[in-house]
Design a protein around this motif. Structure first.
Motif, PDB file in Angstrom:
ATOM      1  N   MET A 291       0.850  -1.195   0.000  1.00 19.39           N
ATOM      2  CA  MET A 291       0.000   0.000   0.000  1.00 19.39           C
ATOM      3  C   MET A 291       0.878   1.234   0.000  1.00 19.39           C
ATOM      4  SD  MET A 291      -2.721  -1.100   2.888  1.00 19.39           S
ATOM      5  CE  MET A 291      -1.364  -1.701   3.885  1.00 19.39           C
ATOM      6  N   ALA A 292       0.551   2.190  -0.833  1.00 22.24           N
ATOM      7  CA  ALA A 292       1.327   3.399  -0.911  1.00 22.24           C
ATOM      8  C   ALA A 292       1.132   4.228   0.328  1.00 22.24           C
ATOM      9  CB  ALA A 292       0.927   4.191  -2.156  1.00 22.24           C
ATOM     10  N   GLY A 293       2.240   4.820   0.770  1.00 21.92           N
ATOM     11  CA  GLY A 293       2.152   5.774   1.863  1.00 21.92           C
ATOM     12  C   GLY A 293       2.192   5.161   3.244  1.00 21.92           C
ATOM     13  N   GLY A 294       2.450   3.890   3.365  1.00 22.56           N
ATOM     14  CA  GLY A 294       2.577   3.327   4.696  1.00 22.56           C
ATOM     15  C   GLY A 294       1.615   2.183   4.941  1.00 22.56           C
TER      16      GLY A 294
ATOM     17  N   HIS B 253       2.049  -5.774  11.955  1.00 24.95           N
ATOM     18  CA  HIS B 253       2.988  -5.254  10.970  1.00 24.95           C
ATOM     19  C   HIS B 253       4.416  -5.313  11.480  1.00 24.95           C
ATOM     20  CE1 HIS B 253       5.209  -2.029   8.761  1.00 24.95           C
ATOM     21  NE2 HIS B 253       4.562  -2.568   7.752  1.00 24.95           N
ATOM     22  N   ARG B 254       5.348  -5.632  10.595  1.00 24.36           N
ATOM     23  CA  ARG B 254       6.769  -5.617  10.905  1.00 24.36           C
ATOM     24  C   ARG B 254       7.463  -4.635   9.967  1.00 24.36           C
ATOM     25  NH1 ARG B 254       4.707  -7.253  14.501  1.00 24.36           N
ATOM     26  NH2 ARG B 254       4.940  -9.219  15.644  1.00 24.36           N
TER      27      ARG B 254
ATOM     28  N   PRO C 132       0.503 -10.040   2.038  1.00 30.44           N
ATOM     29  CA  PRO C 132      -0.052 -10.572   0.784  1.00 30.44           C
ATOM     30  C   PRO C 132      -1.456 -10.007   0.554  1.00 30.44           C
ATOM     31  CG  PRO C 132       0.878 -12.339   2.136  1.00 30.44           C
ATOM     32  CD  PRO C 132       0.872 -11.108   2.987  1.00 30.44           C
ATOM     33  N   TRP C 133      -1.879  -9.962  -0.676  1.00 32.15           N
ATOM     34  CA  TRP C 133      -3.163  -9.361  -1.026  1.00 32.15           C
ATOM     35  C   TRP C 133      -4.307 -10.036  -0.271  1.00 32.15           C
ATOM     36  CZ3 TRP C 133      -7.835 -10.844  -3.006  1.00 32.15           C
ATOM     37  CH2 TRP C 133      -8.675  -9.812  -3.458  1.00 32.15           C
ATOM     38  N   VAL C 134      -4.266 -11.363  -0.175  1.00 28.68           N
ATOM     39  CA  VAL C 134      -5.354 -12.095   0.487  1.00 28.68           C
ATOM     40  C   VAL C 134      -5.436 -11.713   1.958  1.00 28.68           C
ATOM     41  CG1 VAL C 134      -6.177 -14.385   1.163  1.00 28.68           C
ATOM     42  CG2 VAL C 134      -5.242 -14.024  -1.124  1.00 28.68           C
ATOM     43  N   VAL C 135      -4.287 -11.604   2.610  1.00 27.60           N
ATOM     44  CA  VAL C 135      -4.269 -11.234   4.030  1.00 27.60           C
ATOM     45  C   VAL C 135      -4.746  -9.803   4.210  1.00 27.60           C
ATOM     46  CG1 VAL C 135      -2.786 -10.896   6.046  1.00 27.60           C
ATOM     47  CG2 VAL C 135      -2.428 -12.877   4.547  1.00 27.60           C
ATOM     48  N   ASP C 136      -4.252  -8.914   3.354  1.00 23.72           N
ATOM     49  CA  ASP C 136      -4.556  -7.483   3.489  1.00 23.72           C
ATOM     50  C   ASP C 136      -6.018  -7.180   3.182  1.00 23.72           C
ATOM     51  OD1 ASP C 136      -3.991  -4.698   3.764  1.00 23.72           O
ATOM     52  OD2 ASP C 136      -3.897  -4.540   1.585  1.00 23.72           O
ATOM     53  N   ARG C 137      -6.534  -7.723   2.105  1.00 22.81           N
ATOM     54  CA  ARG C 137      -7.864  -7.359   1.622  1.00 22.81           C
ATOM     55  C   ARG C 137      -8.981  -8.302   2.047  1.00 22.81           C
ATOM     56  NH1 ARG C 137      -7.542  -2.091   0.369  1.00 22.81           N
ATOM     57  NH2 ARG C 137      -5.774  -1.646  -1.003  1.00 22.81           N
ATOM     58  N   ILE C 138      -8.636  -9.506   2.491  1.00 22.86           N
ATOM     59  CA  ILE C 138      -9.667 -10.481   2.843  1.00 22.86           C
ATOM     60  C   ILE C 138      -9.612 -10.861   4.322  1.00 22.86           C
ATOM     61  CG2 ILE C 138     -10.639 -12.751   2.339  1.00 22.86           C
ATOM     62  CD1 ILE C 138     -10.871 -10.788   0.021  1.00 22.86           C
TER      63      ILE C 138
END
Length: 496
Positions: free
Chosen positions: A1-4, A385-386, A392-398
């Motif tokens: 993700m952009a910006g942090g 967060h580290r 991964p997209w699945v973790v982030d968005r789902i």
């Protein structure tokens, strides 16, 4: 993700931010306030709500100050990293004679941090990155403090979402389910059993769960996106909110002016203070969502004044709404949800307005649910967060949206006892979120800012309550509230 870790989102004007904050603060608590005023007495209620509004504004400025300090530290770390990269690039192309010259070494290694800040980034404390409370806790607290923070914030936000997920279906069920005589009595406060029929063979509890499923399908998807996705919905429902409050106040004033006002509230009644305290704390809650609301504001020069204006407007509405209610209706007839007092045709002769007011909690809560859900989702993302890592997209968005939604929906499916949900959430976790955590964030961020930037550095978003006395006062007040509520619960259980 952009910006942090989390996206700042589309920028909006300070007045749109003011609307967002009004929508977030004025929620379920406002509708339970008239009954709390009636049970505690008008004088005690007036003093307590003004004091708690002041305390909430103070801790709001603490959180904004910590947000600015967090932005400054993140900006400073990037400046240091860029300087190290530049030093590495320059050292690879210099001669031995250049290395022996001490001038550049002295300039880079002995220059005070404060002078670097003034030369390189005059607006280093500008709030441009959305730093959630979880990330601020990680920056300013030790490991124990961070764990305690997450324990508190997760309990509160899950409790908040469970309250919202239960309150909307309950309101819809109360309005659409009718008894055998197609009415229910506001005066005697009669309630129906969950097994009573709603529509034909459909029981009231079945109707509640149908509405809960519809609520999940319609509002759940917002958890998978940013809060700005609800921008225009927030503006429209804010207008509805003002209209609903004005309608209730006008009809109550008309009834009082005609001499039909039945309320005779006491001056003070100590037995009602515990409930009033919980309602007022819950009614001024917004600290947990400030990063999502304040960061996208385009111009933050006068943000403290705008927030103060918001609090004054909200306090005025609370007082006017509650005082007209307690002088219009008998104490025993005020409902937990004040809007249900206006479903009587003798008070509101227009059917459309009766349905509008009866469904007003649905409008209020439905627009807050996505904001609270996105805040909880972002705090989950920050917790795991580290540095330097990405999801991964699945973790982030789902995954994160799902673990945000499922627990409160399960709680709402199992129970719709709003009184218990609000009591547990507001009395303990709410106390921590509104008082304890902001005070410690302000104290620790000030210490870290002095260590990193020097004692002469001025945070442009420094709280007006900058003296250490105010931090100690808030912490003592939070401890007193915790002990007071606990003692009252124990005494109540003992009497039972």
């Amino acid at each position: 993700m952009a910006g942090g870790i989390t996206d700042t989102g589309e920028l909006y004007s300070p007045y749109v931010g003011l609307i967002y904050m009004f929508n977030l603060i004025v929620g379920t608590g406002a509708l339970t306030m008239p009954k709390a005023f009636a049970t505690a007495g008008w004088l005690v209620s007036l003093i307590l709500i003004m004091f708690l509004g002041f305390m909430s504004y103070m801790t709001t400025t603490f959180v904004m100050e910590a947000m600015a300090a967090a932005n400054a530290q993140l900006r400073w770390k990037r400046m240091e990293k860029h300087k190290e990269d530049d030093d590495d690039d320059s050292s690879s192309g210099v001669s031995d004679s250049d290395v022996l010259l001490p001038d550049s070494y002295e300039r880079s290694e002995t220059r005070p941090i404060l002078s670097v800040q003034r030369r390189g980034a005059p607006n280093i404390f500008e709030i441009t990155e959305r730093v959630e409370m979880g990330q601020m806790a990680s920056m300013f607290f030790n490991k124990v403090g961070v764990n305690l923070f997450y324990f508190c914030i997760i309990i509160y936000l899950y409790g908040d979402l469970a309250i919202y997920a239960a309150a909307v279906p309950v309101s819809l069920m109360q309005v659409t389910c009718v008894s055998s005589n197609n009415s229910y009595s506001v005066e005697d406060g009669s309630k129906y059993n969950d097994t009573a029929k709603c529509w034909g063979p459909i029981r009231r509890i079945d109707a509640y769960r149908i509405y809960l499923a519809a609520f999940t399908v319609l509002l759940g998807p917002f958890t998978f996106f940013n809060v700005q996705k609800t921008k225009y919905l927030q503006i429209v429902t804010s207008l509805m909110r003002w209209i609903a409050f004005v309608i209730m106040i006008i009809f109550a004033l008309i009834r009082i002016a005609k001499g039909h006002g039945e309320g005779q509230p006491p001056l003070a009644q100590l037995s009602g203070i515990r409930n009033l305290f919980g309602v007022c704390v819950y009614s001024f809650m917004c600290q947990h969502s400030l990063p999502s609301l304040i960061t996208p504001i385009s111009k933050k020069k006068h943000v403290n004044k705008l927030v103060l204006l918001d609090y004054i407007l909200i306090l005025g509405f609370y007082v006017l709404l509650s005082f007209t209610a307690i002088y219009c209706f008998l104490n025993g007839t005020l409902m937990d949800m004040y809007t249900l007092n206006f479903t009587n045709g003798q008070i509101v002769p227009y059917a459309f307005l009766r349905y509008f007011l009866g469904l007003f909690p649905v409008f209020t809560i439905s627009t807050n649910f996505p904001i609270i859900a996105v805040t909880l989702r972002n705090n989950w993302k920050t917790l795991f967060h580290r540095e330097g890592g990405t999801y991964p997209w699945v973790v982030d968005r789902i995954f994160f949206p799902i673990i945000t939604l499922i627990p409160p929906l399960l709680v709402a499916f199992c129970t719709h006892d709003l009184e218990s949900l609000v009591g547990i959430t507001g009395a303990y976790a709410g106390n921590g979120i509104q008082y304890i955590i902001p005070a410690f964030l302000a104290y620790c961020s000030r210490k870290d800012t002095q260590l990193v930037f020097g004692t002469g550095t001025i945070n442009q978003h420094l709280s007006p309550f900058r003296h250490t006395f105010w931090i100690g006062f808030v912490l003592l007040w939070g401890l007193f509230c915790f002990l007071f509520v606990t003692a009252n619960i124990i005494l109540s259980e003992t009497q039972l």
